[in-house]
Enzyme design. Structure first.
Site, PDB file in Angstrom:
ATOM      1  N   GLU A  44     -10.146   6.142  33.871  1.00  0.00           N
ATOM      2  CA  GLU A  44      -9.846   5.561  35.179  1.00  0.00           C
ATOM      3  C   GLU A  44      -8.335   5.496  35.383  1.00  0.00           C
ATOM      4  O   GLU A  44      -7.843   4.816  36.268  1.00  0.00           O
ATOM      5  CB  GLU A  44     -10.476   4.182  35.319  1.00  0.00           C
ATOM      6  CG  GLU A  44     -10.059   3.187  34.245  1.00  0.00           C
ATOM      7  CD  GLU A  44     -10.300   1.759  34.675  1.00  0.00           C
ATOM      8  OE1 GLU A  44      -9.554   1.303  35.566  1.00  0.00           O
ATOM      9  OE2 GLU A  44     -11.211   1.108  34.136  1.00  0.00           O
ATOM     10  N   CYS A  54     -14.503   1.236  33.637  1.00  0.00           N
ATOM     11  CA  CYS A  54     -14.755   1.494  32.212  1.00  0.00           C
ATOM     12  C   CYS A  54     -16.014   2.320  31.987  1.00  0.00           C
ATOM     13  O   CYS A  54     -16.208   2.876  30.902  1.00  0.00           O
ATOM     14  CB  CYS A  54     -14.865   0.174  31.455  1.00  0.00           C
ATOM     15  SG  CYS A  54     -13.408  -0.836  31.683  1.00  0.00           S
ATOM     16  N   THR A  99      -4.484  -8.668  28.397  1.00  0.00           N
ATOM     17  CA  THR A  99      -5.736  -7.925  28.134  1.00  0.00           C
ATOM     18  C   THR A  99      -5.562  -6.427  28.388  1.00  0.00           C
ATOM     19  O   THR A  99      -6.507  -5.732  28.729  1.00  0.00           O
ATOM     20  CB  THR A  99      -6.933  -8.494  28.943  1.00  0.00           C
ATOM     21  OG1 THR A  99      -6.654  -8.394  30.340  1.00  0.00           O
ATOM     22  CG2 THR A  99      -7.199  -9.939  28.608  1.00  0.00           C
ATOM     23  N   SER A 122     -14.926 -10.948  37.443  1.00  0.00           N
ATOM     24  CA  SER A 122     -15.256  -9.778  36.605  1.00  0.00           C
ATOM     25  C   SER A 122     -16.073 -10.202  35.379  1.00  0.00           C
ATOM     26  O   SER A 122     -16.980  -9.500  34.955  1.00  0.00           O
ATOM     27  CB  SER A 122     -14.001  -9.002  36.197  1.00  0.00           C
ATOM     28  OG  SER A 122     -13.314  -9.663  35.164  1.00  0.00           O
ATOM     29  N   HIS A 173     -18.803  -3.424  25.159  1.00  0.00           N
ATOM     30  CA  HIS A 173     -17.537  -3.126  25.814  1.00  0.00           C
ATOM     31  C   HIS A 173     -16.580  -4.273  25.458  1.00  0.00           C
ATOM     32  O   HIS A 173     -16.961  -5.440  25.513  1.00  0.00           O
ATOM     33  CB  HIS A 173     -17.788  -3.061  27.326  1.00  0.00           C
ATOM     34  CG  HIS A 173     -16.541  -2.936  28.121  1.00  0.00           C
ATOM     35  ND1 HIS A 173     -15.593  -1.973  27.864  1.00  0.00           N
ATOM     36  CD2 HIS A 173     -16.077  -3.652  29.175  1.00  0.00           C
ATOM     37  CE1 HIS A 173     -14.606  -2.107  28.727  1.00  0.00           C
ATOM     38  NE2 HIS A 173     -14.862  -3.110  29.516  1.00  0.00           N
ATOM     39  N   LYS A 196     -12.989 -12.413  23.357  1.00  0.00           N
ATOM     40  CA  LYS A 196     -13.758 -13.566  23.845  1.00  0.00           C
ATOM     41  C   LYS A 196     -14.933 -13.109  24.702  1.00  0.00           C
ATOM     42  O   LYS A 196     -16.017 -13.695  24.652  1.00  0.00           O
ATOM     43  CB  LYS A 196     -12.831 -14.518  24.628  1.00  0.00           C
ATOM     44  CG  LYS A 196     -13.484 -15.789  25.171  1.00  0.00           C
ATOM     45  CD  LYS A 196     -14.192 -16.658  24.150  1.00  0.00           C
ATOM     46  CE  LYS A 196     -13.342 -17.560  23.322  1.00  0.00           C
ATOM     47  NZ  LYS A 196     -12.587 -18.578  23.984  1.00  0.00           N
ATOM     48  N   LYS A 223     -18.859 -14.008  24.251  1.00  0.00           N
ATOM     49  CA  LYS A 223     -19.677 -14.575  25.342  1.00  0.00           C
ATOM     50  C   LYS A 223     -20.867 -13.666  25.648  1.00  0.00           C
ATOM     51  O   LYS A 223     -21.949 -14.138  25.997  1.00  0.00           O
ATOM     52  CB  LYS A 223     -18.825 -14.737  26.612  1.00  0.00           C
ATOM     53  CG  LYS A 223     -17.794 -15.851  26.501  1.00  0.00           C
ATOM     54  CD  LYS A 223     -17.071 -16.065  27.823  1.00  0.00           C
ATOM     55  CE  LYS A 223     -15.961 -17.092  27.632  1.00  0.00           C
ATOM     56  NZ  LYS A 223     -15.392 -17.595  28.862  1.00  0.00           N
ATOM     57  N   ASN A 271      -7.564  -3.661  25.268  1.00  0.00           N
ATOM     58  CA  ASN A 271      -8.520  -2.993  26.162  1.00  0.00           C
ATOM     59  C   ASN A 271      -8.189  -1.504  26.269  1.00  0.00           C
ATOM     60  O   ASN A 271      -7.045  -1.126  26.502  1.00  0.00           O
ATOM     61  CB  ASN A 271      -8.471  -3.640  27.555  1.00  0.00           C
ATOM     62  CG  ASN A 271      -9.676  -3.262  28.399  1.00  0.00           C
ATOM     63  OD1 ASN A 271     -10.502  -2.438  27.988  1.00  0.00           O
ATOM     64  ND2 ASN A 271      -9.781  -3.869  29.574  1.00  0.00           N
TER      65      ASN A 271
END
Ligand SMILES: CC(C)(COP(=O)(O)OP(=O)(O)OC[C@H]1O[C@@H](n2cnc3c(N)ncnc32)[C@H](O)[C@@H]1OP(=O)(O)O)[C@@H](O)C(=O)NCCC(=O)NCCS
Length: 348
Positions: A87, A121, A163, A213, A251, A256, A260, A330
């Site tokens: 991207e 992504c 990030t 997001s 992904h 964190k 989650k 990332n």
């Protein structure tokens, strides 16, 4: 003569390249005036790679394709399809794949299908599915597929900046692979949402609504899991449970979110079959079964309780895949595939 139908199609080999430059997240916390621990414990990141002014997604991709072919002694003429997921916009028309053709033209191989796939992504996974589908199809000519996922993730100053990251991954696709795909069991989810987008073509920064997001991601994960479970049950004739899987890879924009995400899967798994769970899980997650979907995405108490329940399984089945994303940051399209690059020093 046409090749025999391919079975167990998947990843035969893979390689990763990330830039040698990185910022320690601890130093970035101090530089940004963020509270100590926010990026390291709060986001779960150690370092963030970045491209210097002599690198970009094209040079990283050229490097990773060359090293993969060399390491595994693959003749460039043996590549029949090349798909790129990215991207990071370099040109509005000329594909990254066309730059990579420099490697193959030298060997007289220009007969290579495939182009770039762009959708945040997900472009890397779309590229991978295209290659797997090709090898499984009537169009397959017996040669290898090659997938390249590459991105440079950079954010404007602000909460999203820690990030970022950068890398390129190349994956060789073919039959009888050690990591093969169960193509009948894929679960997908796609929706029209403005949580992360790049409307300004002159800028490398995305516009991101970080909290939205996160919620969109967890909702997509839930739907994919439901779709996967339905297909699994239809195909295998029994219910799927998390205990059926040895490992989970996610992904990984920041660790964190991985924590989650797995906790959310544990809660979804509990909702599907509460009676099969142990006493502690029932006690901790039982009080949340009456929440609506929307309420459950907003509930901090549920988030904490499911992370607690998930912790032992996370340590066993997720944590081994988190090393590179925590160190590199990332990688957008490459992020999930970096999870399966386990350094040889860590392999059992
Ligand atoms: C993720 C993001 C929203 C976080 O930014 P933020 O709102 O400033 O951060 P928060 O205040 O929520 O803090 C992040 C975490 O660190 C914790 N934290 C904050 N300060 C801390 C400290 N000093 N020590 C330990 N933890 C700390 C917070 O409690 C929070 O954890 P939690 O989510 O478990 O509650 C932001 O970095 C972002 O937008 N990133 C890009 C989003 C992205 O990649 N989306 C793609 C999803 S697929």
């Amino acid at each position: 003569m046409a090749p025999a139908a391919a079975n167990n199609v998947g990843i035969l080999a893979l390689d990763i390249y990330f830039p040698p430059n990185c910022v320690q997240q601890e130093a970035l916390e101090a530089h940004d005036g963020a509270s100590k621990g926010k990026y390291t414990i709060g986001l779960g990141q150690d370092c963030m790679s970045f491209c210097s002014d002599v690198e970009d997604v094209i040079s990283m991709s050229l490097t990773v394709v060359s090293t993969l072919l060399q390491k595994y002694e693959i003749d460039p003429k043996q590549i029949g399809r090349l798909e790129v997921g990215s991207e990071t916009v370099i040109d509005k028309s000329k594909s990254i794949k066309s730059f990579l053709m420099q490697i193959f033209e030298k060997y007289g191989n220009t007969d290579i299908e495939g182009v770039d796939s762009t959708n945040a992504c997900y472009g890397g996974t779309a590229a991978l599915f295209n290659c797997v589908n090709w090898v499984e199809s009537n169009s397959w000519d017996g040669r290898y597929g090659l997938v390249v996922c590459t991105d440079s993730a950079v954010y404007a100053e602000g909460p999203a900046r820690p990030t970022g990251g950068a890398a390129a991954i190349a994956m060789l696709i073919g039959p009888d692979a050690p990591i093969s795909f169960e193509s009948k069991l894929r679960g997908s989810h796609m929706a029209h949402v403005y949580d992360f987008y790049k409307p300004d073509l002159a800028s490398e920064y995305p516009v991101v609504d970080g909290k939205l997001s996160q919620t969109c991601y967890l909702m997509a994960l839930d739907t994919c899991f439901k779709n996967f479970c339905q297909k699994y049950e239809k195909h295998e004739g029994k219910q799927f449970s998390l205990s059926d899987a040895d490992y989970f890879v996610f992904h990984s924009p920041y660790n964190k979110l991985v924590q989650k995400s797995f906790a959310r899967l544990v809660f979804s798994d509990f909702l599907r079959n509460p009676s099969s769970k142990d006493e502690v899980t029932n006690e901790k997650l039982g009080p949340f079964t009456t929440l609506s979907d929307d309420e459950s995405y907003q509930s901090r108490d549920l988030e904490k309780a499911s992370q607690q329940v998930a912790k032992p399984l996370y340590d066993e089945k997720v944590q081994p895949s988190t090393l590179i994303p925590k160190q590199v940051g990332n990688m957008y399209t490459a992020s999930i595939y970096a999870d399966i690059c386990i350094p040889s020093s860590q392999q059992k």
